[in-house]
Design a protein around this motif. Sequence first.
Motif, short mmCIF file in Angstrom:
data_model
loop_
_atom_site.label_atom_id
_atom_site.label_comp_id
_atom_site.label_asym_id
_atom_site.label_seq_id
_atom_site.Cartn_x
_atom_site.Cartn_y
_atom_site.Cartn_z
N VAL A 71 85.16 41.63 30.55
CA VAL A 71 86.12 40.76 31.24
C VAL A 71 86.58 41.47 32.51
CG1 VAL A 71 88.41 39.70 31.15
CG2 VAL A 71 86.92 39.64 29.14
N VAL A 72 86.60 40.75 33.61
CA VAL A 72 87.22 41.25 34.84
C VAL A 72 88.49 40.44 35.07
CG1 VAL A 72 87.05 41.46 37.34
CG2 VAL A 72 85.08 42.04 35.92
N PHE A 73 89.60 41.13 35.22
CA PHE A 73 90.87 40.47 35.55
C PHE A 73 91.24 40.85 36.97
CE2 PHE A 73 95.45 39.79 35.77
CZ PHE A 73 95.57 38.54 35.17
N ILE A 74 91.55 39.84 37.79
CA ILE A 74 91.93 40.08 39.18
C ILE A 74 93.41 39.82 39.33
CG2 ILE A 74 91.56 39.38 41.57
CD1 ILE A 74 88.73 38.60 40.85
N ALA A 75 94.13 40.87 39.68
CA ALA A 75 95.59 40.77 39.79
C ALA A 75 96.04 40.45 41.21
CB ALA A 75 96.25 42.07 39.32
N ASP A 76 95.29 40.88 42.21
CA ASP A 76 95.75 40.72 43.60
C ASP A 76 95.20 39.44 44.23
OD1 ASP A 76 93.15 41.61 43.70
OD2 ASP A 76 93.46 42.94 45.41
N THR A 77 95.51 38.31 43.63
CA THR A 77 95.16 37.01 44.19
C THR A 77 96.36 36.08 44.03
OG1 THR A 77 93.72 35.07 43.98
CG2 THR A 77 94.14 36.32 41.97
N ASP A 78 96.53 35.17 44.99
CA ASP A 78 97.61 34.20 44.87
C ASP A 78 97.23 33.04 43.95
OD1 ASP A 78 95.86 32.70 46.41
OD2 ASP A 78 97.09 32.77 48.22
N GLY A 79 95.96 32.99 43.55
CA GLY A 79 95.51 31.95 42.63
C GLY A 79 95.40 30.57 43.24
N ARG A 80 95.51 30.45 44.56
CA ARG A 80 95.44 29.13 45.20
C ARG A 80 94.01 28.62 45.23
NH1 ARG A 80 97.75 29.38 50.95
NH2 ARG A 80 97.05 27.20 50.87
N GLN A 81 93.87 27.31 45.09
CA GLN A 81 92.57 26.66 45.10
C GLN A 81 92.27 26.15 46.51
OE1 GLN A 81 92.28 23.43 42.25
NE2 GLN A 81 90.42 24.35 41.43
N ARG A 82 91.34 26.78 47.17
CA ARG A 82 90.98 26.40 48.54
C ARG A 82 89.66 25.63 48.51
NH1 ARG A 82 93.45 31.30 48.35
NH2 ARG A 82 95.09 31.72 49.88
N TRP A 83 89.82 24.32 48.29
CA TRP A 83 88.64 23.49 48.08
C TRP A 83 89.04 22.03 48.22
CZ3 TRP A 83 85.87 22.80 42.75
CH2 TRP A 83 84.58 22.30 42.95
N PRO A 84 88.26 21.22 48.90
CA PRO A 84 88.61 19.80 49.00
C PRO A 84 88.81 19.19 47.62
CG PRO A 84 86.81 20.32 50.48
CD PRO A 84 87.03 21.55 49.63
N ASP A 85 89.82 18.37 47.47
CA ASP A 85 90.20 17.83 46.17
C ASP A 85 89.34 16.62 45.81
OD1 ASP A 85 91.59 17.64 43.83
OD2 ASP A 85 93.12 16.33 44.67
N VAL A 86 88.02 16.88 45.72
CA VAL A 86 87.14 15.79 45.32
C VAL A 86 86.54 16.04 43.95
CG1 VAL A 86 86.54 15.01 47.64
CG2 VAL A 86 85.27 16.90 46.65
N THR A 87 86.25 17.29 43.64
CA THR A 87 85.71 17.63 42.31
C THR A 87 86.45 18.84 41.78
OG1 THR A 87 83.96 18.89 43.41
CG2 THR A 87 83.42 16.67 42.70
N GLY A 88 87.73 18.93 42.06
CA GLY A 88 88.48 20.14 41.75
C GLY A 88 88.61 20.47 40.29
N ASP A 89 88.39 19.50 39.38
CA ASP A 89 88.48 19.81 37.97
C ASP A 89 87.12 19.77 37.29
OD1 ASP A 89 88.11 17.14 38.17
OD2 ASP A 89 89.76 16.55 36.84
N ARG A 90 86.06 19.84 38.11
CA ARG A 90 84.71 19.91 37.54
C ARG A 90 84.46 21.30 37.01
NH1 ARG A 90 79.69 17.46 37.99
NH2 ARG A 90 77.95 18.89 37.74
N HIS A 91 83.86 21.40 35.83
CA HIS A 91 83.55 22.71 35.25
C HIS A 91 82.05 22.96 35.29
CE1 HIS A 91 87.64 22.54 34.17
NE2 HIS A 91 87.51 21.79 33.08
#
Length: 389
Positions: free
Chosen positions: A369-389
Amino acid sequence: MLFRKGVLMVLEIGRQLDDSASLGRAVDDLLGSPTLLALGEPAHGIEAFPLLRNELLAQLVARGYRSIALEIDYFAASTVDEYVSGAGMDLDEVLATGFSHGFGAVPGNRELLEWLRAHNAARARQDRVRFYGFDAPVEHSGAPSPRQALCSVVEYLPAALRPESVRDLDALLGDDADWTNEAAMYDPAASIGNSDRARALRSITDDLASALRTLRPTADVAAHARTAQGLLRYHAAMASSRPDRIATLLGVRAEMMAENLLAIVAQEQHRGPSLVFAHNAHLQRAGGSAGALVARTLGDRYAFVATDANPRSVPGTLQGALAEATERRALFPAAALRAALPPSIAAGEPIVRGHLPLQPAELDSADAVVFIADTDGRQRWPDVTGDRH
């Protein structure tokens, strides 16, 4: 006190990833030399994860890796592969057309293609890093007609090997709009997938696949045959009114993804290992995910590194324990991490749409597992398929 002890143990087993060199060493020490190394992300569009992927790829290429596969359409990705191999194409156009599902707009992908093109420019063809997609050509709104895939196989086969059943192909395919009706995703009755035409096409597709096995088809033709069979299974699932309909659709997509990944591994085995990058949910060894299906074939030649982040981690959660163990980012052996945590520990809350926080039980289906602590966690992506997995 039990949780505090667990946090200290987590801190002890973590490998701090302070720079690219430490990232490469950690992967060497913990994962060895898998044929297919899978790096997941917990949500699409958070910049830190594609940037980690880019950094890891550079380290892996120096260690003999010669290909990367992303969660985009298998056929669309061929445009990207041409670009990174030196074709005279516009980068913006490649990002728009070569990345399905809107992924060309995800931060980090432009930088990935620029690095690959520059790297490959100084290499002989056999030593260039190839670019692949491994996803099925399906969207939230439905799936396309199998026409292109079927016709590509028919055109490839010599006339003497074409089954007689293909004479009815055009009539059975009909209008493409019959297949792309968006209402079918939500209303089984609107789907063509269980019609007499669709059932006849499944039989023809089996005939074509059988004929193809007598030859040594190109990778693209073999992919068209797989895609035709997968699309017809997908349309059949859309026509079902069973309560597990959505799970079946996801399962068909996972099967198509796994088939593509195994084909990529087979095609690249003489050149070197491959890196695959996608949502954690696709790459974990649990359930019927693509990663689970691939791992059944590759065994310990498949390695999966899950990732997560939460800039607002709550103490007492898995993410809280990981956040306390690093100020930037760290890699943890999954089995040792599982053993270090209190049995009652829970996962934190999602931070953006499409974020699936890593669950303690999911550690059993990962190697690290890699955990990244130094990120604001913001989603920078057009909101067209933002919840696609």
